[in-house]
Design a protein around this motif. Sequence first.
Motif, PDB file in Angstrom:
ATOM      1  N   GLN A  43      45.641  15.890  12.972  1.00 44.73           N
ATOM      2  CA  GLN A  43      46.638  14.861  13.093  1.00 44.73           C
ATOM      3  C   GLN A  43      47.724  15.592  14.144  1.00 44.73           C
ATOM      4  O   GLN A  43      47.800  16.499  14.386  1.00 44.73           O
ATOM      5  CB  GLN A  43      47.744  14.710  11.641  1.00 44.73           C
ATOM      6  N   GLY A  44      47.851  14.411  15.573  1.00 41.01           N
ATOM      7  CA  GLY A  44      48.793  14.793  16.295  1.00 41.01           C
ATOM      8  C   GLY A  44      49.938  14.682  16.496  1.00 41.01           C
ATOM      9  O   GLY A  44      50.833  15.004  14.912  1.00 41.01           O
ATOM     10  N   TYR A  45      50.946  14.956  16.614  1.00 40.07           N
ATOM     11  CA  TYR A  45      52.793  15.216  17.350  1.00 40.07           C
ATOM     12  C   TYR A  45      53.236  13.865  17.122  1.00 40.07           C
ATOM     13  O   TYR A  45      52.774  13.157  17.216  1.00 40.07           O
ATOM     14  CB  TYR A  45      52.956  15.900  18.543  1.00 40.07           C
ATOM     15  N   ASN A  46      54.055  13.643  16.628  1.00 33.42           N
ATOM     16  CA  ASN A  46      54.770  12.629  15.961  1.00 33.42           C
ATOM     17  C   ASN A  46      53.853  11.364  15.829  1.00 33.42           C
ATOM     18  O   ASN A  46      54.487  10.360  16.023  1.00 33.42           O
ATOM     19  CB  ASN A  46      55.351  12.161  17.419  1.00 33.42           C
ATOM     20  N   THR A  47      53.239  12.188  15.000  1.00 30.48           N
ATOM     21  CA  THR A  47      52.699  10.415  14.146  1.00 30.48           C
ATOM     22  C   THR A  47      52.338  10.058  13.164  1.00 30.48           C
ATOM     23  O   THR A  47      52.625  10.955  11.720  1.00 30.48           O
ATOM     24  CB  THR A  47      50.534  11.241  13.835  1.00 30.48           C
ATOM     25  N   THR A  48      52.472   8.889  12.454  1.00 30.56           N
ATOM     26  CA  THR A  48      52.746   8.527  11.389  1.00 30.56           C
ATOM     27  C   THR A  48      51.939   7.713  10.202  1.00 30.56           C
ATOM     28  O   THR A  48      50.855   6.649  10.584  1.00 30.56           O
ATOM     29  CB  THR A  48      53.956   7.502  11.161  1.00 30.56           C
ATOM     30  N   VAL A  49      51.618   8.994   9.651  1.00 24.62           N
ATOM     31  CA  VAL A  49      49.874   7.975   8.502  1.00 24.62           C
ATOM     32  C   VAL A  49      50.170   8.307   7.447  1.00 24.62           C
ATOM     33  O   VAL A  49      51.143   9.881   6.729  1.00 24.62           O
ATOM     34  CB  VAL A  49      48.327   9.213   9.281  1.00 24.62           C
ATOM     35  N   ASN A  50      50.006   7.090   6.368  1.00 30.87           N
ATOM     36  CA  ASN A  50      50.260   7.132   4.754  1.00 30.87           C
ATOM     37  C   ASN A  50      49.106   8.301   4.220  1.00 30.87           C
ATOM     38  O   ASN A  50      48.000   7.875   4.000  1.00 30.87           O
ATOM     39  CB  ASN A  50      49.660   6.095   4.676  1.00 30.87           C
ATOM     40  N   LEU A  51      49.201   9.883   3.895  1.00 34.07           N
ATOM     41  CA  LEU A  51      47.853  10.238   3.777  1.00 34.07           C
ATOM     42  C   LEU A  51      47.218   9.965   2.445  1.00 34.07           C
ATOM     43  O   LEU A  51      46.068  10.041   2.352  1.00 34.07           O
ATOM     44  CB  LEU A  51      48.688  11.693   3.410  1.00 34.07           C
ATOM     45  N   SER A  52      47.849   9.031   1.394  1.00 31.17           N
ATOM     46  CA  SER A  52      47.694   8.743   0.475  1.00 31.17           C
ATOM     47  C   SER A  52      46.169   7.353   0.530  1.00 31.17           C
ATOM     48  O   SER A  52      45.368   7.631  -0.304  1.00 31.17           O
ATOM     49  CB  SER A  52      48.508   8.017  -0.128  1.00 31.17           C
ATOM     50  N   ARG A  53      46.278   7.226   1.944  1.00 28.05           N
ATOM     51  CA  ARG A  53      45.294   6.367   2.492  1.00 28.05           C
ATOM     52  C   ARG A  53      43.466   6.738   3.612  1.00 28.05           C
ATOM     53  O   ARG A  53      43.248   6.296   3.678  1.00 28.05           O
ATOM     54  CB  ARG A  53      45.984   5.321   2.762  1.00 28.05           C
ATOM     55  N   VAL A  54      44.637   7.816   3.028  1.00 29.73           N
ATOM     56  CA  VAL A  54      42.634   8.759   4.107  1.00 29.73           C
ATOM     57  C   VAL A  54      41.766   9.154   2.901  1.00 29.73           C
ATOM     58  O   VAL A  54      42.434   9.934   2.482  1.00 29.73           O
ATOM     59  CB  VAL A  54      43.802   9.947   5.131  1.00 29.73           C
ATOM     60  N   ILE A  55      40.621   9.118   2.984  1.00 31.97           N
ATOM     61  CA  ILE A  55      40.064   9.569   2.281  1.00 31.97           C
ATOM     62  C   ILE A  55      38.613  10.188   2.788  1.00 31.97           C
ATOM     63  O   ILE A  55      37.489   9.591   3.738  1.00 31.97           O
ATOM     64  CB  ILE A  55      39.296   7.974   1.164  1.00 31.97           C
ATOM     65  N   ILE A  56      38.825  11.439   2.378  1.00 29.83           N
ATOM     66  CA  ILE A  56      38.016  12.743   2.900  1.00 29.83           C
ATOM     67  C   ILE A  56      37.537  13.564   2.077  1.00 29.83           C
ATOM     68  O   ILE A  56      38.990  14.070   1.946  1.00 29.83           O
ATOM     69  CB  ILE A  56      37.863  12.527   4.452  1.00 29.83           C
ATOM     70  N   THR A  57      36.670  14.166   1.892  1.00 30.30           N
ATOM     71  CA  THR A  57      37.292  15.375   1.265  1.00 30.30           C
ATOM     72  C   THR A  57      37.388  16.938   1.802  1.00 30.30           C
ATOM     73  O   THR A  57      36.401  16.648   2.647  1.00 30.30           O
ATOM     74  CB  THR A  57      35.816  15.593   0.019  1.00 30.30           C
ATOM     75  N   LYS A  58      37.145  18.044   1.348  1.00 29.85           N
ATOM     76  CA  LYS A  58      37.829  19.439   2.260  1.00 29.85           C
ATOM     77  C   LYS A  58      36.211  19.791   2.748  1.00 29.85           C
ATOM     78  O   LYS A  58      35.760  19.807   3.025  1.00 29.85           O
ATOM     79  CB  LYS A  58      39.030  20.339   2.168  1.00 29.85           C
ATOM     80  N   HIS A  59      35.092  19.136   1.841  1.00 33.22           N
ATOM     81  CA  HIS A  59      33.850  19.900   1.259  1.00 33.22           C
ATOM     82  C   HIS A  59      33.169  18.863   2.467  1.00 33.22           C
ATOM     83  O   HIS A  59      31.336  19.194   2.416  1.00 33.22           O
ATOM     84  CB  HIS A  59      33.542  19.989   0.367  1.00 33.22           C
ATOM     85  N   SER A  60      33.560  17.826   3.381  1.00 32.28           N
ATOM     86  CA  SER A  60      32.922  16.382   4.060  1.00 32.28           C
ATOM     87  C   SER A  60      31.644  17.314   4.977  1.00 32.28           C
ATOM     88  O   SER A  60      32.775  18.414   6.486  1.00 32.28           O
ATOM     89  CB  SER A  60      33.553  15.794   3.883  1.00 32.28           C
ATOM     90  N   ALA A  61      31.321  16.017   5.602  1.00 30.64           N
ATOM     91  CA  ALA A  61      30.560  16.665   6.686  1.00 30.64           C
ATOM     92  C   ALA A  61      31.397  16.093   7.778  1.00 30.64           C
ATOM     93  O   ALA A  61      31.091  16.310   9.488  1.00 30.64           O
ATOM     94  CB  ALA A  61      28.782  16.498   6.801  1.00 30.64           C
ATOM     95  N   GLY A  62      31.958  15.097   7.579  1.00 33.47           N
ATOM     96  CA  GLY A  62      32.444  14.360   8.624  1.00 33.47           C
ATOM     97  C   GLY A  62      34.015  14.438   9.314  1.00 33.47           C
ATOM     98  O   GLY A  62      34.982  15.431   8.470  1.00 33.47           O
ATOM     99  N   SER A  63      35.261  13.633  10.048  1.00 31.27           N
ATOM    100  CA  SER A  63      35.994  14.754  10.059  1.00 31.27           C
ATOM    101  C   SER A  63      37.132  13.285  10.192  1.00 31.27           C
ATOM    102  O   SER A  63      36.405  11.926  11.171  1.00 31.27           O
ATOM    103  CB  SER A  63      36.406  15.291  11.384  1.00 31.27           C
ATOM    104  N   ILE A  64      37.895  13.050  10.398  1.00 36.48           N
ATOM    105  CA  ILE A  64      39.531  12.187  11.000  1.00 36.48           C
ATOM    106  C   ILE A  64      40.412  12.890  11.708  1.00 36.48           C
ATOM    107  O   ILE A  64      40.962  13.871  11.711  1.00 36.48           O
ATOM    108  CB  ILE A  64      39.798  11.952   9.934  1.00 36.48           C
ATOM    109  N   ASN A  65      40.408  12.664  13.345  1.00 41.34           N
ATOM    110  CA  ASN A  65      40.952  13.349  14.415  1.00 41.34           C
ATOM    111  C   ASN A  65      41.372  11.864  14.630  1.00 41.34           C
ATOM    112  O   ASN A  65      41.720  11.339  15.146  1.00 41.34           O
ATOM    113  CB  ASN A  65      40.573  14.161  15.401  1.00 41.34           C
TER     114      ASN A  65
END
Length: 108
Positions: free
Chosen positions: A24-46
């Motif tokens: 997540q970049g600087y000064n970014t607002t995201v509701n982290l409860s609505r981000v769905i990815i596991t820490k053992h996944s092959a994908g990514s969210i940038n």
Amino acid sequence: MRDILYQLKLQYYKLRKFGSHYQQGYNTTVNLSRVIITKHSAGSINIGNYVMCGGELYSFLDKGNISIGDYSYIGLDSRIWALSSINIGNRVLISHNVMIMDNRTHPF
């Protein structure tokens, strides 16, 4: 001091929930409860700098990649689901209740 402590707690929470697959970049607002990815996944969210995201970001089957550029806006209740890859550029405005997908979710 309170702001520094909050930032440290937020970084710890993100690392514990998502691992290194969420950036997540600087000064970014995201509701982290609505981000769905596991820490053992092959994908990514940038997510870039100065982004407001009121929607849901979902790495479908834990292998999709989502990239959102700087100065972008994702409206409330929008959904971005990626099975392979979705790239949203810089300075993009996406309205409320929009569904963006890069695959079909069920066979014919």
